[in-house]
Each structure stands twice: as C-alpha cells, then as structure tokens.
Design a protein around this motif. Structure first.
Motif, PDB file in Angstrom:
ATOM      1  N   ALA A  29      -1.160   7.408  -3.894  1.00  0.00           N
ATOM      2  CA  ALA A  29      -2.224   6.469  -3.480  1.00  0.00           C
ATOM      3  C   ALA A  29      -2.991   6.489  -4.571  1.00  0.00           C
ATOM      4  N   SER A  30      -3.873   7.734  -4.806  1.00  0.00           N
ATOM      5  CA  SER A  30      -4.876   7.863  -5.889  1.00  0.00           C
ATOM      6  C   SER A  30      -4.281   7.370  -7.091  1.00  0.00           C
ATOM      7  N   THR A  31      -2.806   7.712  -7.618  1.00  0.00           N
ATOM      8  CA  THR A  31      -2.691   7.048  -8.926  1.00  0.00           C
ATOM      9  C   THR A  31      -2.487   5.581  -9.041  1.00  0.00           C
ATOM     10  N   VAL A  32      -1.962   5.132  -7.958  1.00  0.00           N
ATOM     11  CA  VAL A  32      -1.904   3.483  -7.675  1.00  0.00           C
ATOM     12  C   VAL A  32      -3.260   2.946  -7.757  1.00  0.00           C
ATOM     13  N   ALA A  33      -4.023   3.317  -6.922  1.00  0.00           N
ATOM     14  CA  ALA A  33      -5.495   3.078  -7.198  1.00  0.00           C
ATOM     15  C   ALA A  33      -5.799   3.044  -8.448  1.00  0.00           C
ATOM     16  N   LEU A  34      -5.913   4.187  -9.230  1.00  0.00           N
ATOM     17  CA  LEU A  34      -6.312   4.315 -10.774  1.00  0.00           C
ATOM     18  C   LEU A  34      -5.573   3.285 -11.648  1.00  0.00           C
ATOM     19  N   ARG A  36      -4.429   0.335 -10.396  1.00  0.00           N
ATOM     20  CA  ARG A  36      -5.094  -0.946 -10.218  1.00  0.00           C
ATOM     21  C   ARG A  36      -6.443  -1.181 -10.918  1.00  0.00           C
ATOM     22  N   GLN A  37      -7.103  -0.071 -11.085  1.00  0.00           N
ATOM     23  CA  GLN A  37      -8.499  -0.475 -11.606  1.00  0.00           C
ATOM     24  C   GLN A  37      -8.370  -0.504 -13.288  1.00  0.00           C
ATOM     25  N   GLY A  60      -1.270  -8.099  -6.668  1.00  0.00           N
ATOM     26  CA  GLY A  60      -1.863  -6.845  -5.903  1.00  0.00           C
ATOM     27  C   GLY A  60      -3.645  -7.032  -6.346  1.00  0.00           C
ATOM     28  N   PHE A 117       1.222   1.511 -10.217  1.00  0.00           N
ATOM     29  CA  PHE A 117       0.563   0.261  -9.568  1.00  0.00           C
ATOM     30  C   PHE A 117       1.623  -0.928  -9.680  1.00  0.00           C
ATOM     31  N   GLN A 120       4.505  -0.208  -6.887  1.00  0.00           N
ATOM     32  CA  GLN A 120       4.182  -0.289  -5.633  1.00  0.00           C
ATOM     33  C   GLN A 120       4.483  -1.599  -4.966  1.00  0.00           C
ATOM     34  N   ASN A 122       3.140  -4.695  -3.476  1.00  0.00           N
ATOM     35  CA  ASN A 122       1.912  -5.296  -3.761  1.00  0.00           C
ATOM     36  C   ASN A 122       1.550  -6.587  -2.919  1.00  0.00           C
TER      37      ASN A 122
END
Length: 177
Positions: A29-34, A36-37, A60, A117, A120, A122
């Motif tokens: 989840a942290s890697t996906v959030a990174l 996305r950013q 997403g 990202f 996933q 989305n």
C-alpha cells in the motif's frame, strides 16, 4: 529529490522482507501510494522528468484527472502484463516519451512504485464513462436550443427592421417619380 518518499519506499522494502503478510500488505500500500504521488506529480522524479499525469490519465486520479496527449493507463497493466509494464517503465521507448526521458530516466525505485500503482485495481468501474458521441449529441442539442431562443427573440426585431427598410425604399421610389 523528495527524501520522505524515498524513506517510505526503503521502509516498505524493509517491511516486505520481514515476512508478515500484514506487513507485506502495508508495504505494498505504501509503494502504491508513492507510485500515485509520482504519477500525479505530487512527488517530483529524482532526475527531473515530467510527471506521468502531464500526458496520461488513469482512473486512480481524482478530478480533473491527467492529461490527454498520451493514452489512458487505467488498463495498461491488464493489457501489457507485469513484465510489459516493467519493460515500458525501464526503457520508456515510446516515440513521444523517449526524448523527454533520455536525459531524465526513472530510477529503479520510481519504476517499482509506478508499476505497483499501475498494477493495482484503481476503480475503473467507478469512473464515469462519457462517450464522445454522447458529448457531441449533448453539444448539438445545446446549440439547437440556443439558436431557437435567439431566433424567437430576434424574430420581431428582424421583421421591424425589414419593414423600416421597405418603407424607406418605397418613399425613395415615390420621390424619384
């Protein structure tokens, strides 16, 4: 370079190596959030490349989404598979992207986060789908309504101007006789 993002990525990789499924899920989840950013430009790329959302869109992203120059990447992972995504991110061989990223290549950590990202689920199903045909029909209907209103409102004005012109012309003909 955004140090906090790299710390989050390194922390996620350390947690993934710990072996706990809950920790691995949190790291993912942290890697996906990174990713996305990085995709939307909230965190700039380490080597200065443009954000993916400058040219691409994906389900997403929040409104207004990304750019429209490049293809929508919502289903890129399903079309290309994990290996295809990894290859595309490592080479960026597309004709439009190659000149942009030849001097600003993505780092391996950025590639991994962007791949996570894009891979996933989305929310493609929750994204409103607006077809070009439906949009065109709505625009044509709006134009027709505006033309009808303008025609109705201007009808008496055109008629009165025409009558005044005809009266002036008739008076001129009578004077010429």
């Amino acid at each position: 370079m955004f140090v906090g993002g790299w710390r989050a990525l390194i922390g996620a990789l350390v947690i993934m190596s710990a072996g706990s499924p809950a920790r691995a899920q949190a790291a993912r989840a942290s890697t996906v959030a990174l990713g996305r950013q990085l995709f939307d430009g909230a965190i700039p790329f380490a080597r200065g490349g443009p954000a993916c959302a400058s040219c691409h869109d994906t389900a997403g992203l929040p409104f207004p989404g990304g750019g429209t120059m490049g293809p929508d990447l919502t289903t890129a992972a399903a079309r290309m598979g994990q290996q295809g995504i990894e290859t595309a991110l490592s080479t960026l061989y597309f004709p439009t992207m190659a000149p942009l990223f030849s001097t600003h290549p993505l780092t391996p950590g950025e590639q991994q986060a962007l791949a996570a990202f894009l891979e996933q689920p989305n929310g493609e199903a929750s994204r409103p789908v607006v077809s070009t045909a439906a949009l065109g029909i709505a625009l044509l209907a709006g134009c027709a309504i505006l033309l009808a209103i303008t025609g109705r409102a201007g009808r008496s004005r055109v008629h009165s101007v025409r009558l005044a012109l005809l009266a002036t012309a008739a008076a001129g003909r009578r004077a010429a006789r």
